[in-house]
Design an enzyme around this catalytic site. Sequence first.
Site, mmCIF file in Angstrom:
data_model
loop_
_atom_site.group_PDB
_atom_site.id
_atom_site.type_symbol
_atom_site.label_atom_id
_atom_site.label_comp_id
_atom_site.label_asym_id
_atom_site.label_seq_id
_atom_site.Cartn_x
_atom_site.Cartn_y
_atom_site.Cartn_z
ATOM 1 N N HIS A 1 44.626 -19.073 8.231
ATOM 2 C CA HIS A 1 43.227 -19.336 8.559
ATOM 3 C C HIS A 1 43.046 -20.859 8.583
ATOM 4 C CE1 HIS A 1 41.144 -15.240 7.783
ATOM 5 N NE2 HIS A 1 42.404 -15.049 8.124
ATOM 6 N N ASN B 1 40.375 -17.261 11.106
ATOM 7 C CA ASN B 1 41.724 -17.306 11.666
ATOM 8 C C ASN B 1 41.923 -18.531 12.558
ATOM 9 O OD1 ASN B 1 42.991 -14.384 11.267
ATOM 10 N ND2 ASN B 1 40.836 -14.097 11.775
ATOM 11 N N HIS C 1 50.238 -15.668 8.728
ATOM 12 C CA HIS C 1 48.860 -15.441 9.170
ATOM 13 C C HIS C 1 48.006 -16.517 8.505
ATOM 14 C CE1 HIS C 1 45.342 -12.534 9.835
ATOM 15 N NE2 HIS C 1 44.848 -13.365 8.941
ATOM 16 N N CYS D 1 34.719 -17.034 8.058
ATOM 17 C CA CYS D 1 35.193 -16.842 6.688
ATOM 18 C C CYS D 1 34.076 -16.227 5.866
ATOM 19 C CB CYS D 1 35.606 -18.190 6.091
ATOM 20 S SG CYS D 1 36.144 -18.056 4.374
ATOM 21 N N ARG E 1 40.858 -7.044 15.358
ATOM 22 C CA ARG E 1 40.809 -6.451 14.023
ATOM 23 C C ARG E 1 40.277 -7.467 12.998
ATOM 24 N NH1 ARG E 1 41.863 -7.045 8.834
ATOM 25 N NH2 ARG E 1 43.761 -8.162 9.412
#
Lengths: 305, 305
Positions: free
Chosen positions: B210, B250, B208, B241, B17
Site C-alpha cells: 500500500h 494499494n 502486496h 485506507c 477486490r
Amino acid sequence: MTVAFPQSVSVREVGPRDGLQNEDPISTTAKVELIDALSRTGVRRIEAVSFVHPKAIPQMADADDVWSRVRRDPRVRYSALVPNLRGAQRALAAGFTELEVVVSASDTHNRKNINRSTEESLAELPELARLVHDGGGTLQLIVSTAWGCPYEGDVPVERVLWAVGQGVAAGVDSLAFGDTTGMATPTRVTHLVGDTRSAHPAVPLGLHFHNTRGTGLANVYAALQLGVDDFDASVGGLGGCPYAPGASGNIATEELVYMLEDMGIDTGVDLDALLAVAGLAEQLVGRKLDSQVLRAGPRTRTAAS
Amino acid sequence: MTVAFPQSVSVREVGPRDGLQNEDPISTTAKVELIDALSRTGVRRIEAVSFVHPKAIPQMADADDVWSRVRRDPRVRYSALVPNLRGAQRALAAGFTELEVVVSASDTHNRKNINRSTEESLAELPELARLVHDGGGTLQLIVSTAWGCPYEGDVPVERVLWAVGQGVAAGVDSLAFGDTTGMATPTRVTHLVGDTRSAHPAVPLGLHFHNTRGTGLANVYAALQLGVDDFDASVGGLGGCPYAPGASGNIATEELVYMLEDMGIDTGVDLDALLAVAGLAEQLVGRKLDSQVLRAGPRTRTAAS
C-alpha cells in the site's frame, strides 16, 4: 547483495521557494512564518527565496522583504535561487552566501522559464561563478529537466552531461539535478548519477525529485544506493505541478524524512515538528496538500484498537 | 554495483477486490464492467472477488453474481480471496481454481478482520489446503500486517516467519505478504523478503504494498533487487485506507506498470488502456483517486509547447 547506504542525508527544504512559486501568492508575513517554522524542525538547509523577475514569477516579488524579516537560525544554512547575473547580484546584496543558479537541460524549457537558450545561460556561468566567489559565496548549478522535459520529452543524458561539464569548467562549487516534472525512474537515476560521478567524481551532487508520477521515493532509494546523500524536498509536497493540474510536485519533506529515518539514516529533522509545519503549510496556501505521511501519520501512529 | 532485475513481472490486479472492498458499495453491473475492462488491458491476473461474510464486508455480498457475469478471458488468471473454510467452499463451488487465504500476522488485526486469533486461522490451513487441492485448485497464503499493524504497531519478523512456516507446513502453493496499511519501508522489505527466501527458497513469493505513506514504489524497487517478480496493485489506487481517511491505499497499477515498463521490465499491460480503466474506476466509485500517473499521464505525454 550488500549496499552501503549513507549514514546521514542532508535535506534541503525547498517549500518556501519551489513550493510557493507554484501556489497562488501568499502574504510576506505568511512566507516568513513558514520559513521560521521550518527553521525549528531540525532541518539543516532551507532554500528561502529566489531572485527572479517579478513579472515572470510574482510569487517571489517580495524576496528581499521576506529575507529581511526571517528569524535566521545559526544552525540552518539558507540559500537563494537565481536565474542569471542580475539575480545573483540581488541575492548577494541581500546577504545570501549560498546561491543556486538553475539552467534547464532542454532548450524549450529554458526559453519558457528564463527566455533564452540553454547555451546562453551556460555561457554566463563563468562570470556568475566569479561574481559569487568574489562576494564570498558558493554557487550550485542546478540542471533542471535532467530526466525529461514537459515540452521535448526525453532529454539525452549526453546533453545533461554537457551542461554539467560547462558548469564544472566555470567553477561552480556543486551540482544538482532537477526532475522538473517527475519524469525520472530509478534506472534513469542510476544511469545519470553514475555517468556524472564518473565524469566529475569530486564535485558534490544533490538531487531534486518531483513525485508527479509516483516514483519520487523510489528514485531517492536508487540514488542512496549510489551514495547520494543530498536531496531536496518540499514540506507537505507544496507546489504541485504547473504542467498537470492536480498532479504532485516536489517530494514531500516528511515522506523523505519518514523513509530515511526508518531506514536508520539520520536527517536531523524532528518528524513530528515537520508534520506540524506541513499542516501549517496547508493552512497558508488554503488547499489540501499531497503528502501521504501528513494524511496517514508516521508508521508509529497506531489506531485506537 | 550490478543488480539483475527480473525481465518480467507478474502483476495481479486487485482493484475489484481489495479496492472495492474499501469503497462505498457499487452495483454488480459496475463491478462486472470494471473486471471486464481490466481483462482487456493485457494484465495477466485479476483478483476478482472475495467470499467473505456479507455482514463483515457488504461490498462483496454479490461475489457469486459478479463472477457468473464476468466475461472470462482465457489469457487472464482470475482469483478469489477467502478468509476461511466456508469461503473456500463457496469459491470452489463458484468455479475458482486460484484461491488466496488471508491471515494477519498481528492478532488484533486478525480478530478485527475475521474474529479469531492468528493461531486459530493458521490451524485451519492444513484442512483448507487439502480442500482446495482436492477441488483441483491452488492456495496462496497472504500474510497481512506483515510490516506492521495499525493497532499493534511493529510486528516482529519472527512472528511473520512463524505464520509463513505454518502455511508452508500446511502445503500452501505460494506466499504473499500484505503491507495492510503501508508501514513497509525498503530496508524492512529487504529484511523480511531475505529471511523468507532463506527459510523457504522454493516457495513462490508475491508482495502486496500500500502507498499509505508514499513508499509503495520504493518498496517495489527494493524487492525487485531481490528478484521478486510478483506484485499486487489496484487500478487507480482504488481502495484508500480504512484507518486513515483521505490516505492512499494499494499502490496504483498504472504507477507500478509505468515504473516497471520504463525500467525495461515487461508486464504485458498496455498502459494507455489501463489509464482508461483507471478513469472508468473513478467514475464508478464517484471520487478522485490517488494515482499520480492517472493525473499527470505517463512521461511520454508532453505538454503543448
